[in-house]
Design a protein around this motif. Sequence first.
Motif, PDB file in Angstrom:
ATOM      1  N   THR A 103      65.519  23.542  11.004  1.00  0.00           N
ATOM      2  CA  THR A 103      64.963  24.971  12.195  1.00  0.00           C
ATOM      3  C   THR A 103      63.958  25.459  10.617  1.00  0.00           C
ATOM      4  O   THR A 103      62.901  25.776  11.443  1.00  0.00           O
ATOM      5  CB  THR A 103      66.202  25.311  12.683  1.00  0.00           C
ATOM      6  OG1 THR A 103      66.985  25.171  13.167  1.00  0.00           O
ATOM      7  CG2 THR A 103      65.610  26.405  13.786  1.00  0.00           C
ATOM      8  N   ALA A 104      64.324  25.519   9.331  1.00  0.00           N
ATOM      9  CA  ALA A 104      63.686  26.524   9.264  1.00  0.00           C
ATOM     10  C   ALA A 104      62.516  25.766   8.543  1.00  0.00           C
ATOM     11  O   ALA A 104      61.371  26.164   8.656  1.00  0.00           O
ATOM     12  CB  ALA A 104      63.926  26.957   7.875  1.00  0.00           C
ATOM     13  N   SER A 105      62.383  24.590   8.879  1.00  0.00           N
ATOM     14  CA  SER A 105      61.082  23.339   8.182  1.00  0.00           C
ATOM     15  C   SER A 105      60.288  23.476   9.480  1.00  0.00           C
ATOM     16  O   SER A 105      59.094  22.670   9.545  1.00  0.00           O
ATOM     17  CB  SER A 105      61.133  22.261   8.089  1.00  0.00           C
ATOM     18  OG  SER A 105      62.481  22.354   6.754  1.00  0.00           O
ATOM     19  N   LEU A 106      60.979  23.576  10.714  1.00  0.00           N
ATOM     20  CA  LEU A 106      59.760  23.404  11.935  1.00  0.00           C
ATOM     21  C   LEU A 106      59.017  24.080  12.285  1.00  0.00           C
ATOM     22  O   LEU A 106      58.358  25.305  11.301  1.00  0.00           O
ATOM     23  CB  LEU A 106      60.293  24.582  13.690  1.00  0.00           C
ATOM     24  CG  LEU A 106      61.735  23.927  13.670  1.00  0.00           C
ATOM     25  CD1 LEU A 106      62.734  24.210  14.708  1.00  0.00           C
ATOM     26  CD2 LEU A 106      61.225  22.218  14.513  1.00  0.00           C
ATOM     27  N   GLY A 107      56.876  23.589  12.101  1.00  0.00           N
ATOM     28  CA  GLY A 107      55.932  23.600  12.074  1.00  0.00           C
ATOM     29  C   GLY A 107      55.532  23.388  10.888  1.00  0.00           C
ATOM     30  O   GLY A 107      54.512  24.268  10.465  1.00  0.00           O
ATOM     31  N   VAL A 108      55.744  22.959   9.361  1.00  0.00           N
ATOM     32  CA  VAL A 108      56.124  23.476   8.372  1.00  0.00           C
ATOM     33  C   VAL A 108      55.435  22.293   7.548  1.00  0.00           C
ATOM     34  O   VAL A 108      55.664  21.188   7.498  1.00  0.00           O
ATOM     35  CB  VAL A 108      57.035  24.288   7.468  1.00  0.00           C
ATOM     36  CG1 VAL A 108      56.433  23.677   6.047  1.00  0.00           C
ATOM     37  CG2 VAL A 108      57.648  24.969   7.772  1.00  0.00           C
ATOM     38  N   ALA A 109      54.287  22.136   7.471  1.00  0.00           N
ATOM     39  CA  ALA A 109      53.222  20.831   7.175  1.00  0.00           C
ATOM     40  C   ALA A 109      53.978  20.669   5.821  1.00  0.00           C
ATOM     41  O   ALA A 109      53.475  21.033   4.617  1.00  0.00           O
ATOM     42  CB  ALA A 109      52.146  21.593   7.218  1.00  0.00           C
ATOM     43  N   GLY A 110      53.719  19.547   5.707  1.00  0.00           N
ATOM     44  CA  GLY A 110      53.959  18.789   4.011  1.00  0.00           C
ATOM     45  C   GLY A 110      55.523  19.120   3.943  1.00  0.00           C
ATOM     46  O   GLY A 110      56.459  18.294   3.460  1.00  0.00           O
ATOM     47  N   SER A 111      56.253  19.781   5.018  1.00  0.00           N
ATOM     48  CA  SER A 111      58.615  19.919   4.456  1.00  0.00           C
ATOM     49  C   SER A 111      58.755  18.353   3.976  1.00  0.00           C
ATOM     50  O   SER A 111      57.939  17.483   5.452  1.00  0.00           O
ATOM     51  CB  SER A 111      58.890  19.856   5.674  1.00  0.00           C
ATOM     52  OG  SER A 111      60.406  19.882   6.420  1.00  0.00           O
ATOM     53  N   PRO A 112      60.042  17.930   3.517  1.00  0.00           N
ATOM     54  CA  PRO A 112      60.157  16.391   4.070  1.00  0.00           C
ATOM     55  C   PRO A 112      61.172  16.618   5.027  1.00  0.00           C
ATOM     56  O   PRO A 112      61.728  15.074   5.131  1.00  0.00           O
ATOM     57  CB  PRO A 112      61.428  16.876   2.365  1.00  0.00           C
ATOM     58  CG  PRO A 112      61.771  18.013   1.918  1.00  0.00           C
ATOM     59  CD  PRO A 112      60.140  19.025   2.928  1.00  0.00           C
ATOM     60  N   TYR A 113      61.398  17.221   6.101  1.00  0.00           N
ATOM     61  CA  TYR A 113      61.823  17.335   7.132  1.00  0.00           C
ATOM     62  C   TYR A 113      61.209  17.349   8.377  1.00  0.00           C
ATOM     63  O   TYR A 113      61.379  17.450   9.887  1.00  0.00           O
ATOM     64  CB  TYR A 113      63.058  17.980   7.730  1.00  0.00           C
ATOM     65  CG  TYR A 113      63.796  18.746   6.210  1.00  0.00           C
ATOM     66  CD1 TYR A 113      65.432  17.653   5.641  1.00  0.00           C
ATOM     67  CD2 TYR A 113      63.867  19.455   5.309  1.00  0.00           C
ATOM     68  CE1 TYR A 113      65.954  17.476   4.726  1.00  0.00           C
ATOM     69  CE2 TYR A 113      64.544  19.689   4.526  1.00  0.00           C
ATOM     70  CZ  TYR A 113      65.481  19.003   4.034  1.00  0.00           C
ATOM     71  OH  TYR A 113      66.720  19.095   3.284  1.00  0.00           O
ATOM     72  N   GLU A 114      59.495  17.083   8.398  1.00  0.00           N
ATOM     73  CA  GLU A 114      58.580  17.664   8.907  1.00  0.00           C
ATOM     74  C   GLU A 114      59.030  16.346   9.708  1.00  0.00           C
ATOM     75  O   GLU A 114      58.842  16.108  10.929  1.00  0.00           O
ATOM     76  CB  GLU A 114      57.073  16.636   7.979  1.00  0.00           C
ATOM     77  CG  GLU A 114      56.210  16.839   9.409  1.00  0.00           C
ATOM     78  CD  GLU A 114      55.115  17.446   8.003  1.00  0.00           C
ATOM     79  OE1 GLU A 114      53.800  17.841   9.177  1.00  0.00           O
ATOM     80  OE2 GLU A 114      54.702  16.580   7.620  1.00  0.00           O
ATOM     81  N   ALA A 115      59.169  14.571   9.932  1.00  0.00           N
ATOM     82  CA  ALA A 115      59.395  13.621  11.009  1.00  0.00           C
ATOM     83  C   ALA A 115      60.502  14.285  11.401  1.00  0.00           C
ATOM     84  O   ALA A 115      60.767  13.869  12.927  1.00  0.00           O
ATOM     85  CB  ALA A 115      59.667  12.618   9.720  1.00  0.00           C
ATOM     86  N   LYS A 116      62.150  14.956  11.356  1.00  0.00           N
ATOM     87  CA  LYS A 116      62.356  15.076  11.766  1.00  0.00           C
ATOM     88  C   LYS A 116      62.219  16.105  13.186  1.00  0.00           C
ATOM     89  O   LYS A 116      62.773  15.778  14.098  1.00  0.00           O
ATOM     90  CB  LYS A 116      63.683  15.372  10.720  1.00  0.00           C
ATOM     91  CG  LYS A 116      63.992  14.256  10.233  1.00  0.00           C
ATOM     92  CD  LYS A 116      64.684  13.316  10.559  1.00  0.00           C
ATOM     93  CE  LYS A 116      65.105  12.261   9.664  1.00  0.00           C
ATOM     94  NZ  LYS A 116      63.448  11.319   9.034  1.00  0.00           N
ATOM     95  N   CYS A 117      61.428  17.098  12.523  1.00  0.00           N
ATOM     96  CA  CYS A 117      61.369  18.403  13.245  1.00  0.00           C
ATOM     97  C   CYS A 117      60.694  17.645  14.564  1.00  0.00           C
ATOM     98  O   CYS A 117      60.112  18.339  15.632  1.00  0.00           O
ATOM     99  CB  CYS A 117      60.432  19.279  12.364  1.00  0.00           C
ATOM    100  SG  CYS A 117      60.926  20.390  11.218  1.00  0.00           S
TER     101      CYS A 117
END
Length: 185
Positions: free
Chosen positions: A106-120
């Motif tokens: 949830t904290a990674s939503l909208g964060v480009a380059g996050s390791p969770y970007e694909a999941k988001c």
Amino acid sequence: MRADARRNRDRIVEVARDLIRAKGYDAVSMDEVARTAGIGAGTLYRHFPTKDALHDAVIEAWADKVNEAVDQAMELDVPARDRLLQWLKDYTAMLTTHQGAAARITASLGVAGSPYEAKCQTYLQANQRVIDALGGQLRPDVQAMQMCRLVGGVAAVADNSELPPEAVSAMLEVLTDGFLAPKAA
């Protein structure tokens, strides 16, 4: 990928998944994963250069589960409120499968380059599919990102507390009613 390398990678992911489920993401170290998997640290880091990359692989199967859950909820022969509530319950359950994942994703939503970007992106697309499927039965200002953040917040609370399932369900009912257009409620 060579067969032995693939076996090592699969073993690492399996061990990491079990450890994260048992202890939570923050309590598991890369050294512990390597040791439990019976491989050297070099092998682990060749496959997964960071702990986040490893965690991302652990939750990779979520994309298929997410899409299946959306399909199942939207195909139910029940009113829109019940279909939406079923999706929100399934979404929350998926986010809380791995302790600590709900808050990180949830904290990674909208964060480009996050390791969770694909999941988001998978969750954003899933929520957009729900919005599209329910059409005019939702408030016109409901957005996929809002749904992700609000349900993610409930999931993070559920994941980090001793709340009974009925308390989590009650919060999801409030969200459901808030997403519905006044005439569909």
